[in-house]
Design an enzyme around this catalytic site. Sequence first.
Site, PDB file in Angstrom:
ATOM      1  N   TYR A 142       0.865  -1.183   0.000  1.00 55.95           N
ATOM      2  CA  TYR A 142       0.000   0.000   0.000  1.00 55.95           C
ATOM      3  C   TYR A 142       0.899   1.230   0.000  1.00 55.95           C
ATOM      4  O   TYR A 142       1.844   1.314   0.782  1.00 55.95           O
ATOM      5  CB  TYR A 142      -0.890   0.006   1.241  1.00 55.95           C
ATOM      6  CG  TYR A 142      -1.778   1.222   1.358  1.00 55.95           C
ATOM      7  CD1 TYR A 142      -2.846   1.429   0.495  1.00 55.95           C
ATOM      8  CD2 TYR A 142      -1.561   2.171   2.357  1.00 55.95           C
ATOM      9  CE1 TYR A 142      -3.674   2.545   0.612  1.00 55.95           C
ATOM     10  CE2 TYR A 142      -2.384   3.294   2.480  1.00 55.95           C
ATOM     11  CZ  TYR A 142      -3.433   3.473   1.603  1.00 55.95           C
ATOM     12  OH  TYR A 142      -4.251   4.578   1.715  1.00 55.95           O
ATOM     13  N   ASP A 237       9.455   2.998  -0.399  1.00 59.99           N
ATOM     14  CA  ASP A 237       8.406   3.640   0.383  1.00 59.99           C
ATOM     15  C   ASP A 237       8.627   3.250   1.845  1.00 59.99           C
ATOM     16  O   ASP A 237       8.215   2.169   2.294  1.00 59.99           O
ATOM     17  CB  ASP A 237       7.027   3.200  -0.113  1.00 59.99           C
ATOM     18  CG  ASP A 237       5.904   3.855   0.687  1.00 59.99           C
ATOM     19  OD1 ASP A 237       6.217   4.592   1.654  1.00 59.99           O
ATOM     20  OD2 ASP A 237       4.726   3.619   0.362  1.00 59.99           O
ATOM     21  N   LYS A 265       4.521   9.326   8.878  1.00 57.19           N
ATOM     22  CA  LYS A 265       4.325   8.697  10.187  1.00 57.19           C
ATOM     23  C   LYS A 265       5.320   9.202  11.245  1.00 57.19           C
ATOM     24  O   LYS A 265       5.133  10.282  11.782  1.00 57.19           O
ATOM     25  CB  LYS A 265       4.342   7.173  10.050  1.00 57.19           C
ATOM     26  CG  LYS A 265       3.192   6.662   9.145  1.00 57.19           C
ATOM     27  CD  LYS A 265       3.026   5.175   9.185  1.00 57.19           C
ATOM     28  CE  LYS A 265       2.080   4.651   8.133  1.00 57.19           C
ATOM     29  NZ  LYS A 265       0.697   4.572   8.514  1.00 57.19           N
TER      30      LYS A 265
HETATM   31  N1  PMP Z   1       2.960   4.174   2.235  1.00 58.60           N
HETATM   32  C1  PMP Z   1       2.962   3.261   3.223  1.00 58.60           C
HETATM   33  C2  PMP Z   1       4.005   2.196   3.227  1.00 58.60           C
HETATM   34  C3  PMP Z   1       2.013   3.326   4.243  1.00 58.60           C
HETATM   35  O1  PMP Z   1       2.024   2.410   5.215  1.00 58.60           O
HETATM   36  C4  PMP Z   1       1.045   4.354   4.214  1.00 58.60           C
HETATM   37  C5  PMP Z   1      -0.025   4.488   5.297  1.00 58.60           C
HETATM   38  N2  PMP Z   1      -0.267   3.415   6.066  1.00 58.60           N
HETATM   39  C6  PMP Z   1       1.083   5.284   3.167  1.00 58.60           C
HETATM   40  C7  PMP Z   1       2.053   5.168   2.204  1.00 58.60           C
HETATM   41  C8  PMP Z   1       0.096   6.409   3.091  1.00 58.60           C
HETATM   42  O2  PMP Z   1       0.335   7.313   4.106  1.00 58.60           O
HETATM   43  P1  PMP Z   1      -0.821   8.316   4.595  1.00 58.60           P
HETATM   44  O3  PMP Z   1      -1.867   7.468   5.238  1.00 58.60           O
HETATM   45  O4  PMP Z   1      -0.110   9.224   5.542  1.00 58.60           O
HETATM   46  O5  PMP Z   1      -1.330   9.026   3.398  1.00 58.60           O
END
Ligand code: PMP
Length: 427
Positions: A142, A237, A265
């Site tokens: 994701y 990511d 995060k």
């Molecule tokens: N990339 C990864 C690996 C994530 O875990 C997440 C959120 N869980 C995101 C992108 C998206 O981040 P956000 O919810 O802050 O938009």
Amino acid sequence: MSRNSELFERACKVIPGGVNSPVRAFGSVGGTPCFVERAQGPYIWDADGQQYTDYVGSWGPAILGHSDPDVIKAVQEAAVHGLSYGAPTEGEVVLAETLTQMLPSIEQVRLVSSGTEATMSAIRLARGFTGRNTIIKFEGCYHGHADSLLVKAGSGLLTFGNPTSAGVPAEFVAHTLVLDYNNLDAVRDAFKQKGDEIACIIVEPFAGNMNLVRPAPGFLEGLRELCTEYGAVLIFDEVMTGFRVGPQGVQGLTGIRPDLTTLAKVIGGGMPVGAFGGRRDIMQCVAPVGGVYQAGTLSGNPVAVAAGLATLKKLAQPGFYDTLTANTANLIQGLKAAAQEAGVPFTADHQGGLFGIYFSENVPTSLAAVSAGDIERFKQFFHAMLDKGVYFAPSAFEAGFVSVQHTSDITDATVQAAREVFANFKN
Ligand code: PMP
């Protein structure tokens, strides 16, 4: 009626599903989500006054535990000076300097307000830099909710059984190639077939959105080699893994240098901060220097940046990651031992403050393996633990998070609760 139920009923009338982000709903496990009133250290309290040991940690940011006094103080001090200016501040420079110092692959960085913005912008940048369109992502990973990335994605999409979102025109994802995580041969074939069309690979270098799935030996190294060979951009990511699995994320653990990294995060310490950064020659393509447009009214928000800086400062203290890892290891070893005593098929994995628990014999290496786990058992476990005041992620397709405040007395109590739950499984 409990106050949680009352709030949920009200919420469902005015908010789709009663939540502002799907994984917060107990959609796959059933029941009423906990409406949180306050949080402190390893604990959250819901609207009925019930205390829970929290292994969600706001889905990653709360690595210091909730309401860390230094972070709260930094936020309060920043807020007094104004909430947003739409003009540059010293704090942004310090945060950018800190990130470039802590992660050597990041030579330049741009701050945004979420992980979604970070990945969306990184993809656009990779396309702008290479002049190519095709992107490679992996099933079960994701990367936020940008259109081109919402194909066979993880997290809430997996939890709710619709891995590809409605509302995304086929044309928008025509350039997204989705391959199996840990299948390097498939990536090699894709490059053989259309190497000169591939702008980038985006990968969760430890996948944390289909539960926790580690990269197979050689997988990330192979991605690095292929990207170098074909002139594609390798994007790690590390929104979830950054500053969570270790001080330098997965790139620090493996020594693999991505071209671009996305973060969020932990770097916001609970406030909305994201970032994308990497090779200077690539970052120089971002506006206003280059032609790839990217912007944000609240980007580099001074209050959010203050929270991030205060958090990163504490992570840099000697021994921080040893304590974090010891806390997680105590939980995971305890859970495994308790399951074994009770004869429950269960295993677990962890790195730094990130963990996965699986109701299966072996640690999974793919989405198929995660999906083959006993999801019903997970649901039973989730609710039984919740009844005992322990809050795990409400989905078998999410990883878990431990903070530096989850000391052994706290994780021991969680293990004891799990021992009682596992014993009931047997009967
Ligand atoms: N990339 C990864 C690996 C994530 O875990 C997440 C959120 N869980 C995101 C992108 C998206 O981040 P956000 O919810 O802050 O938009």
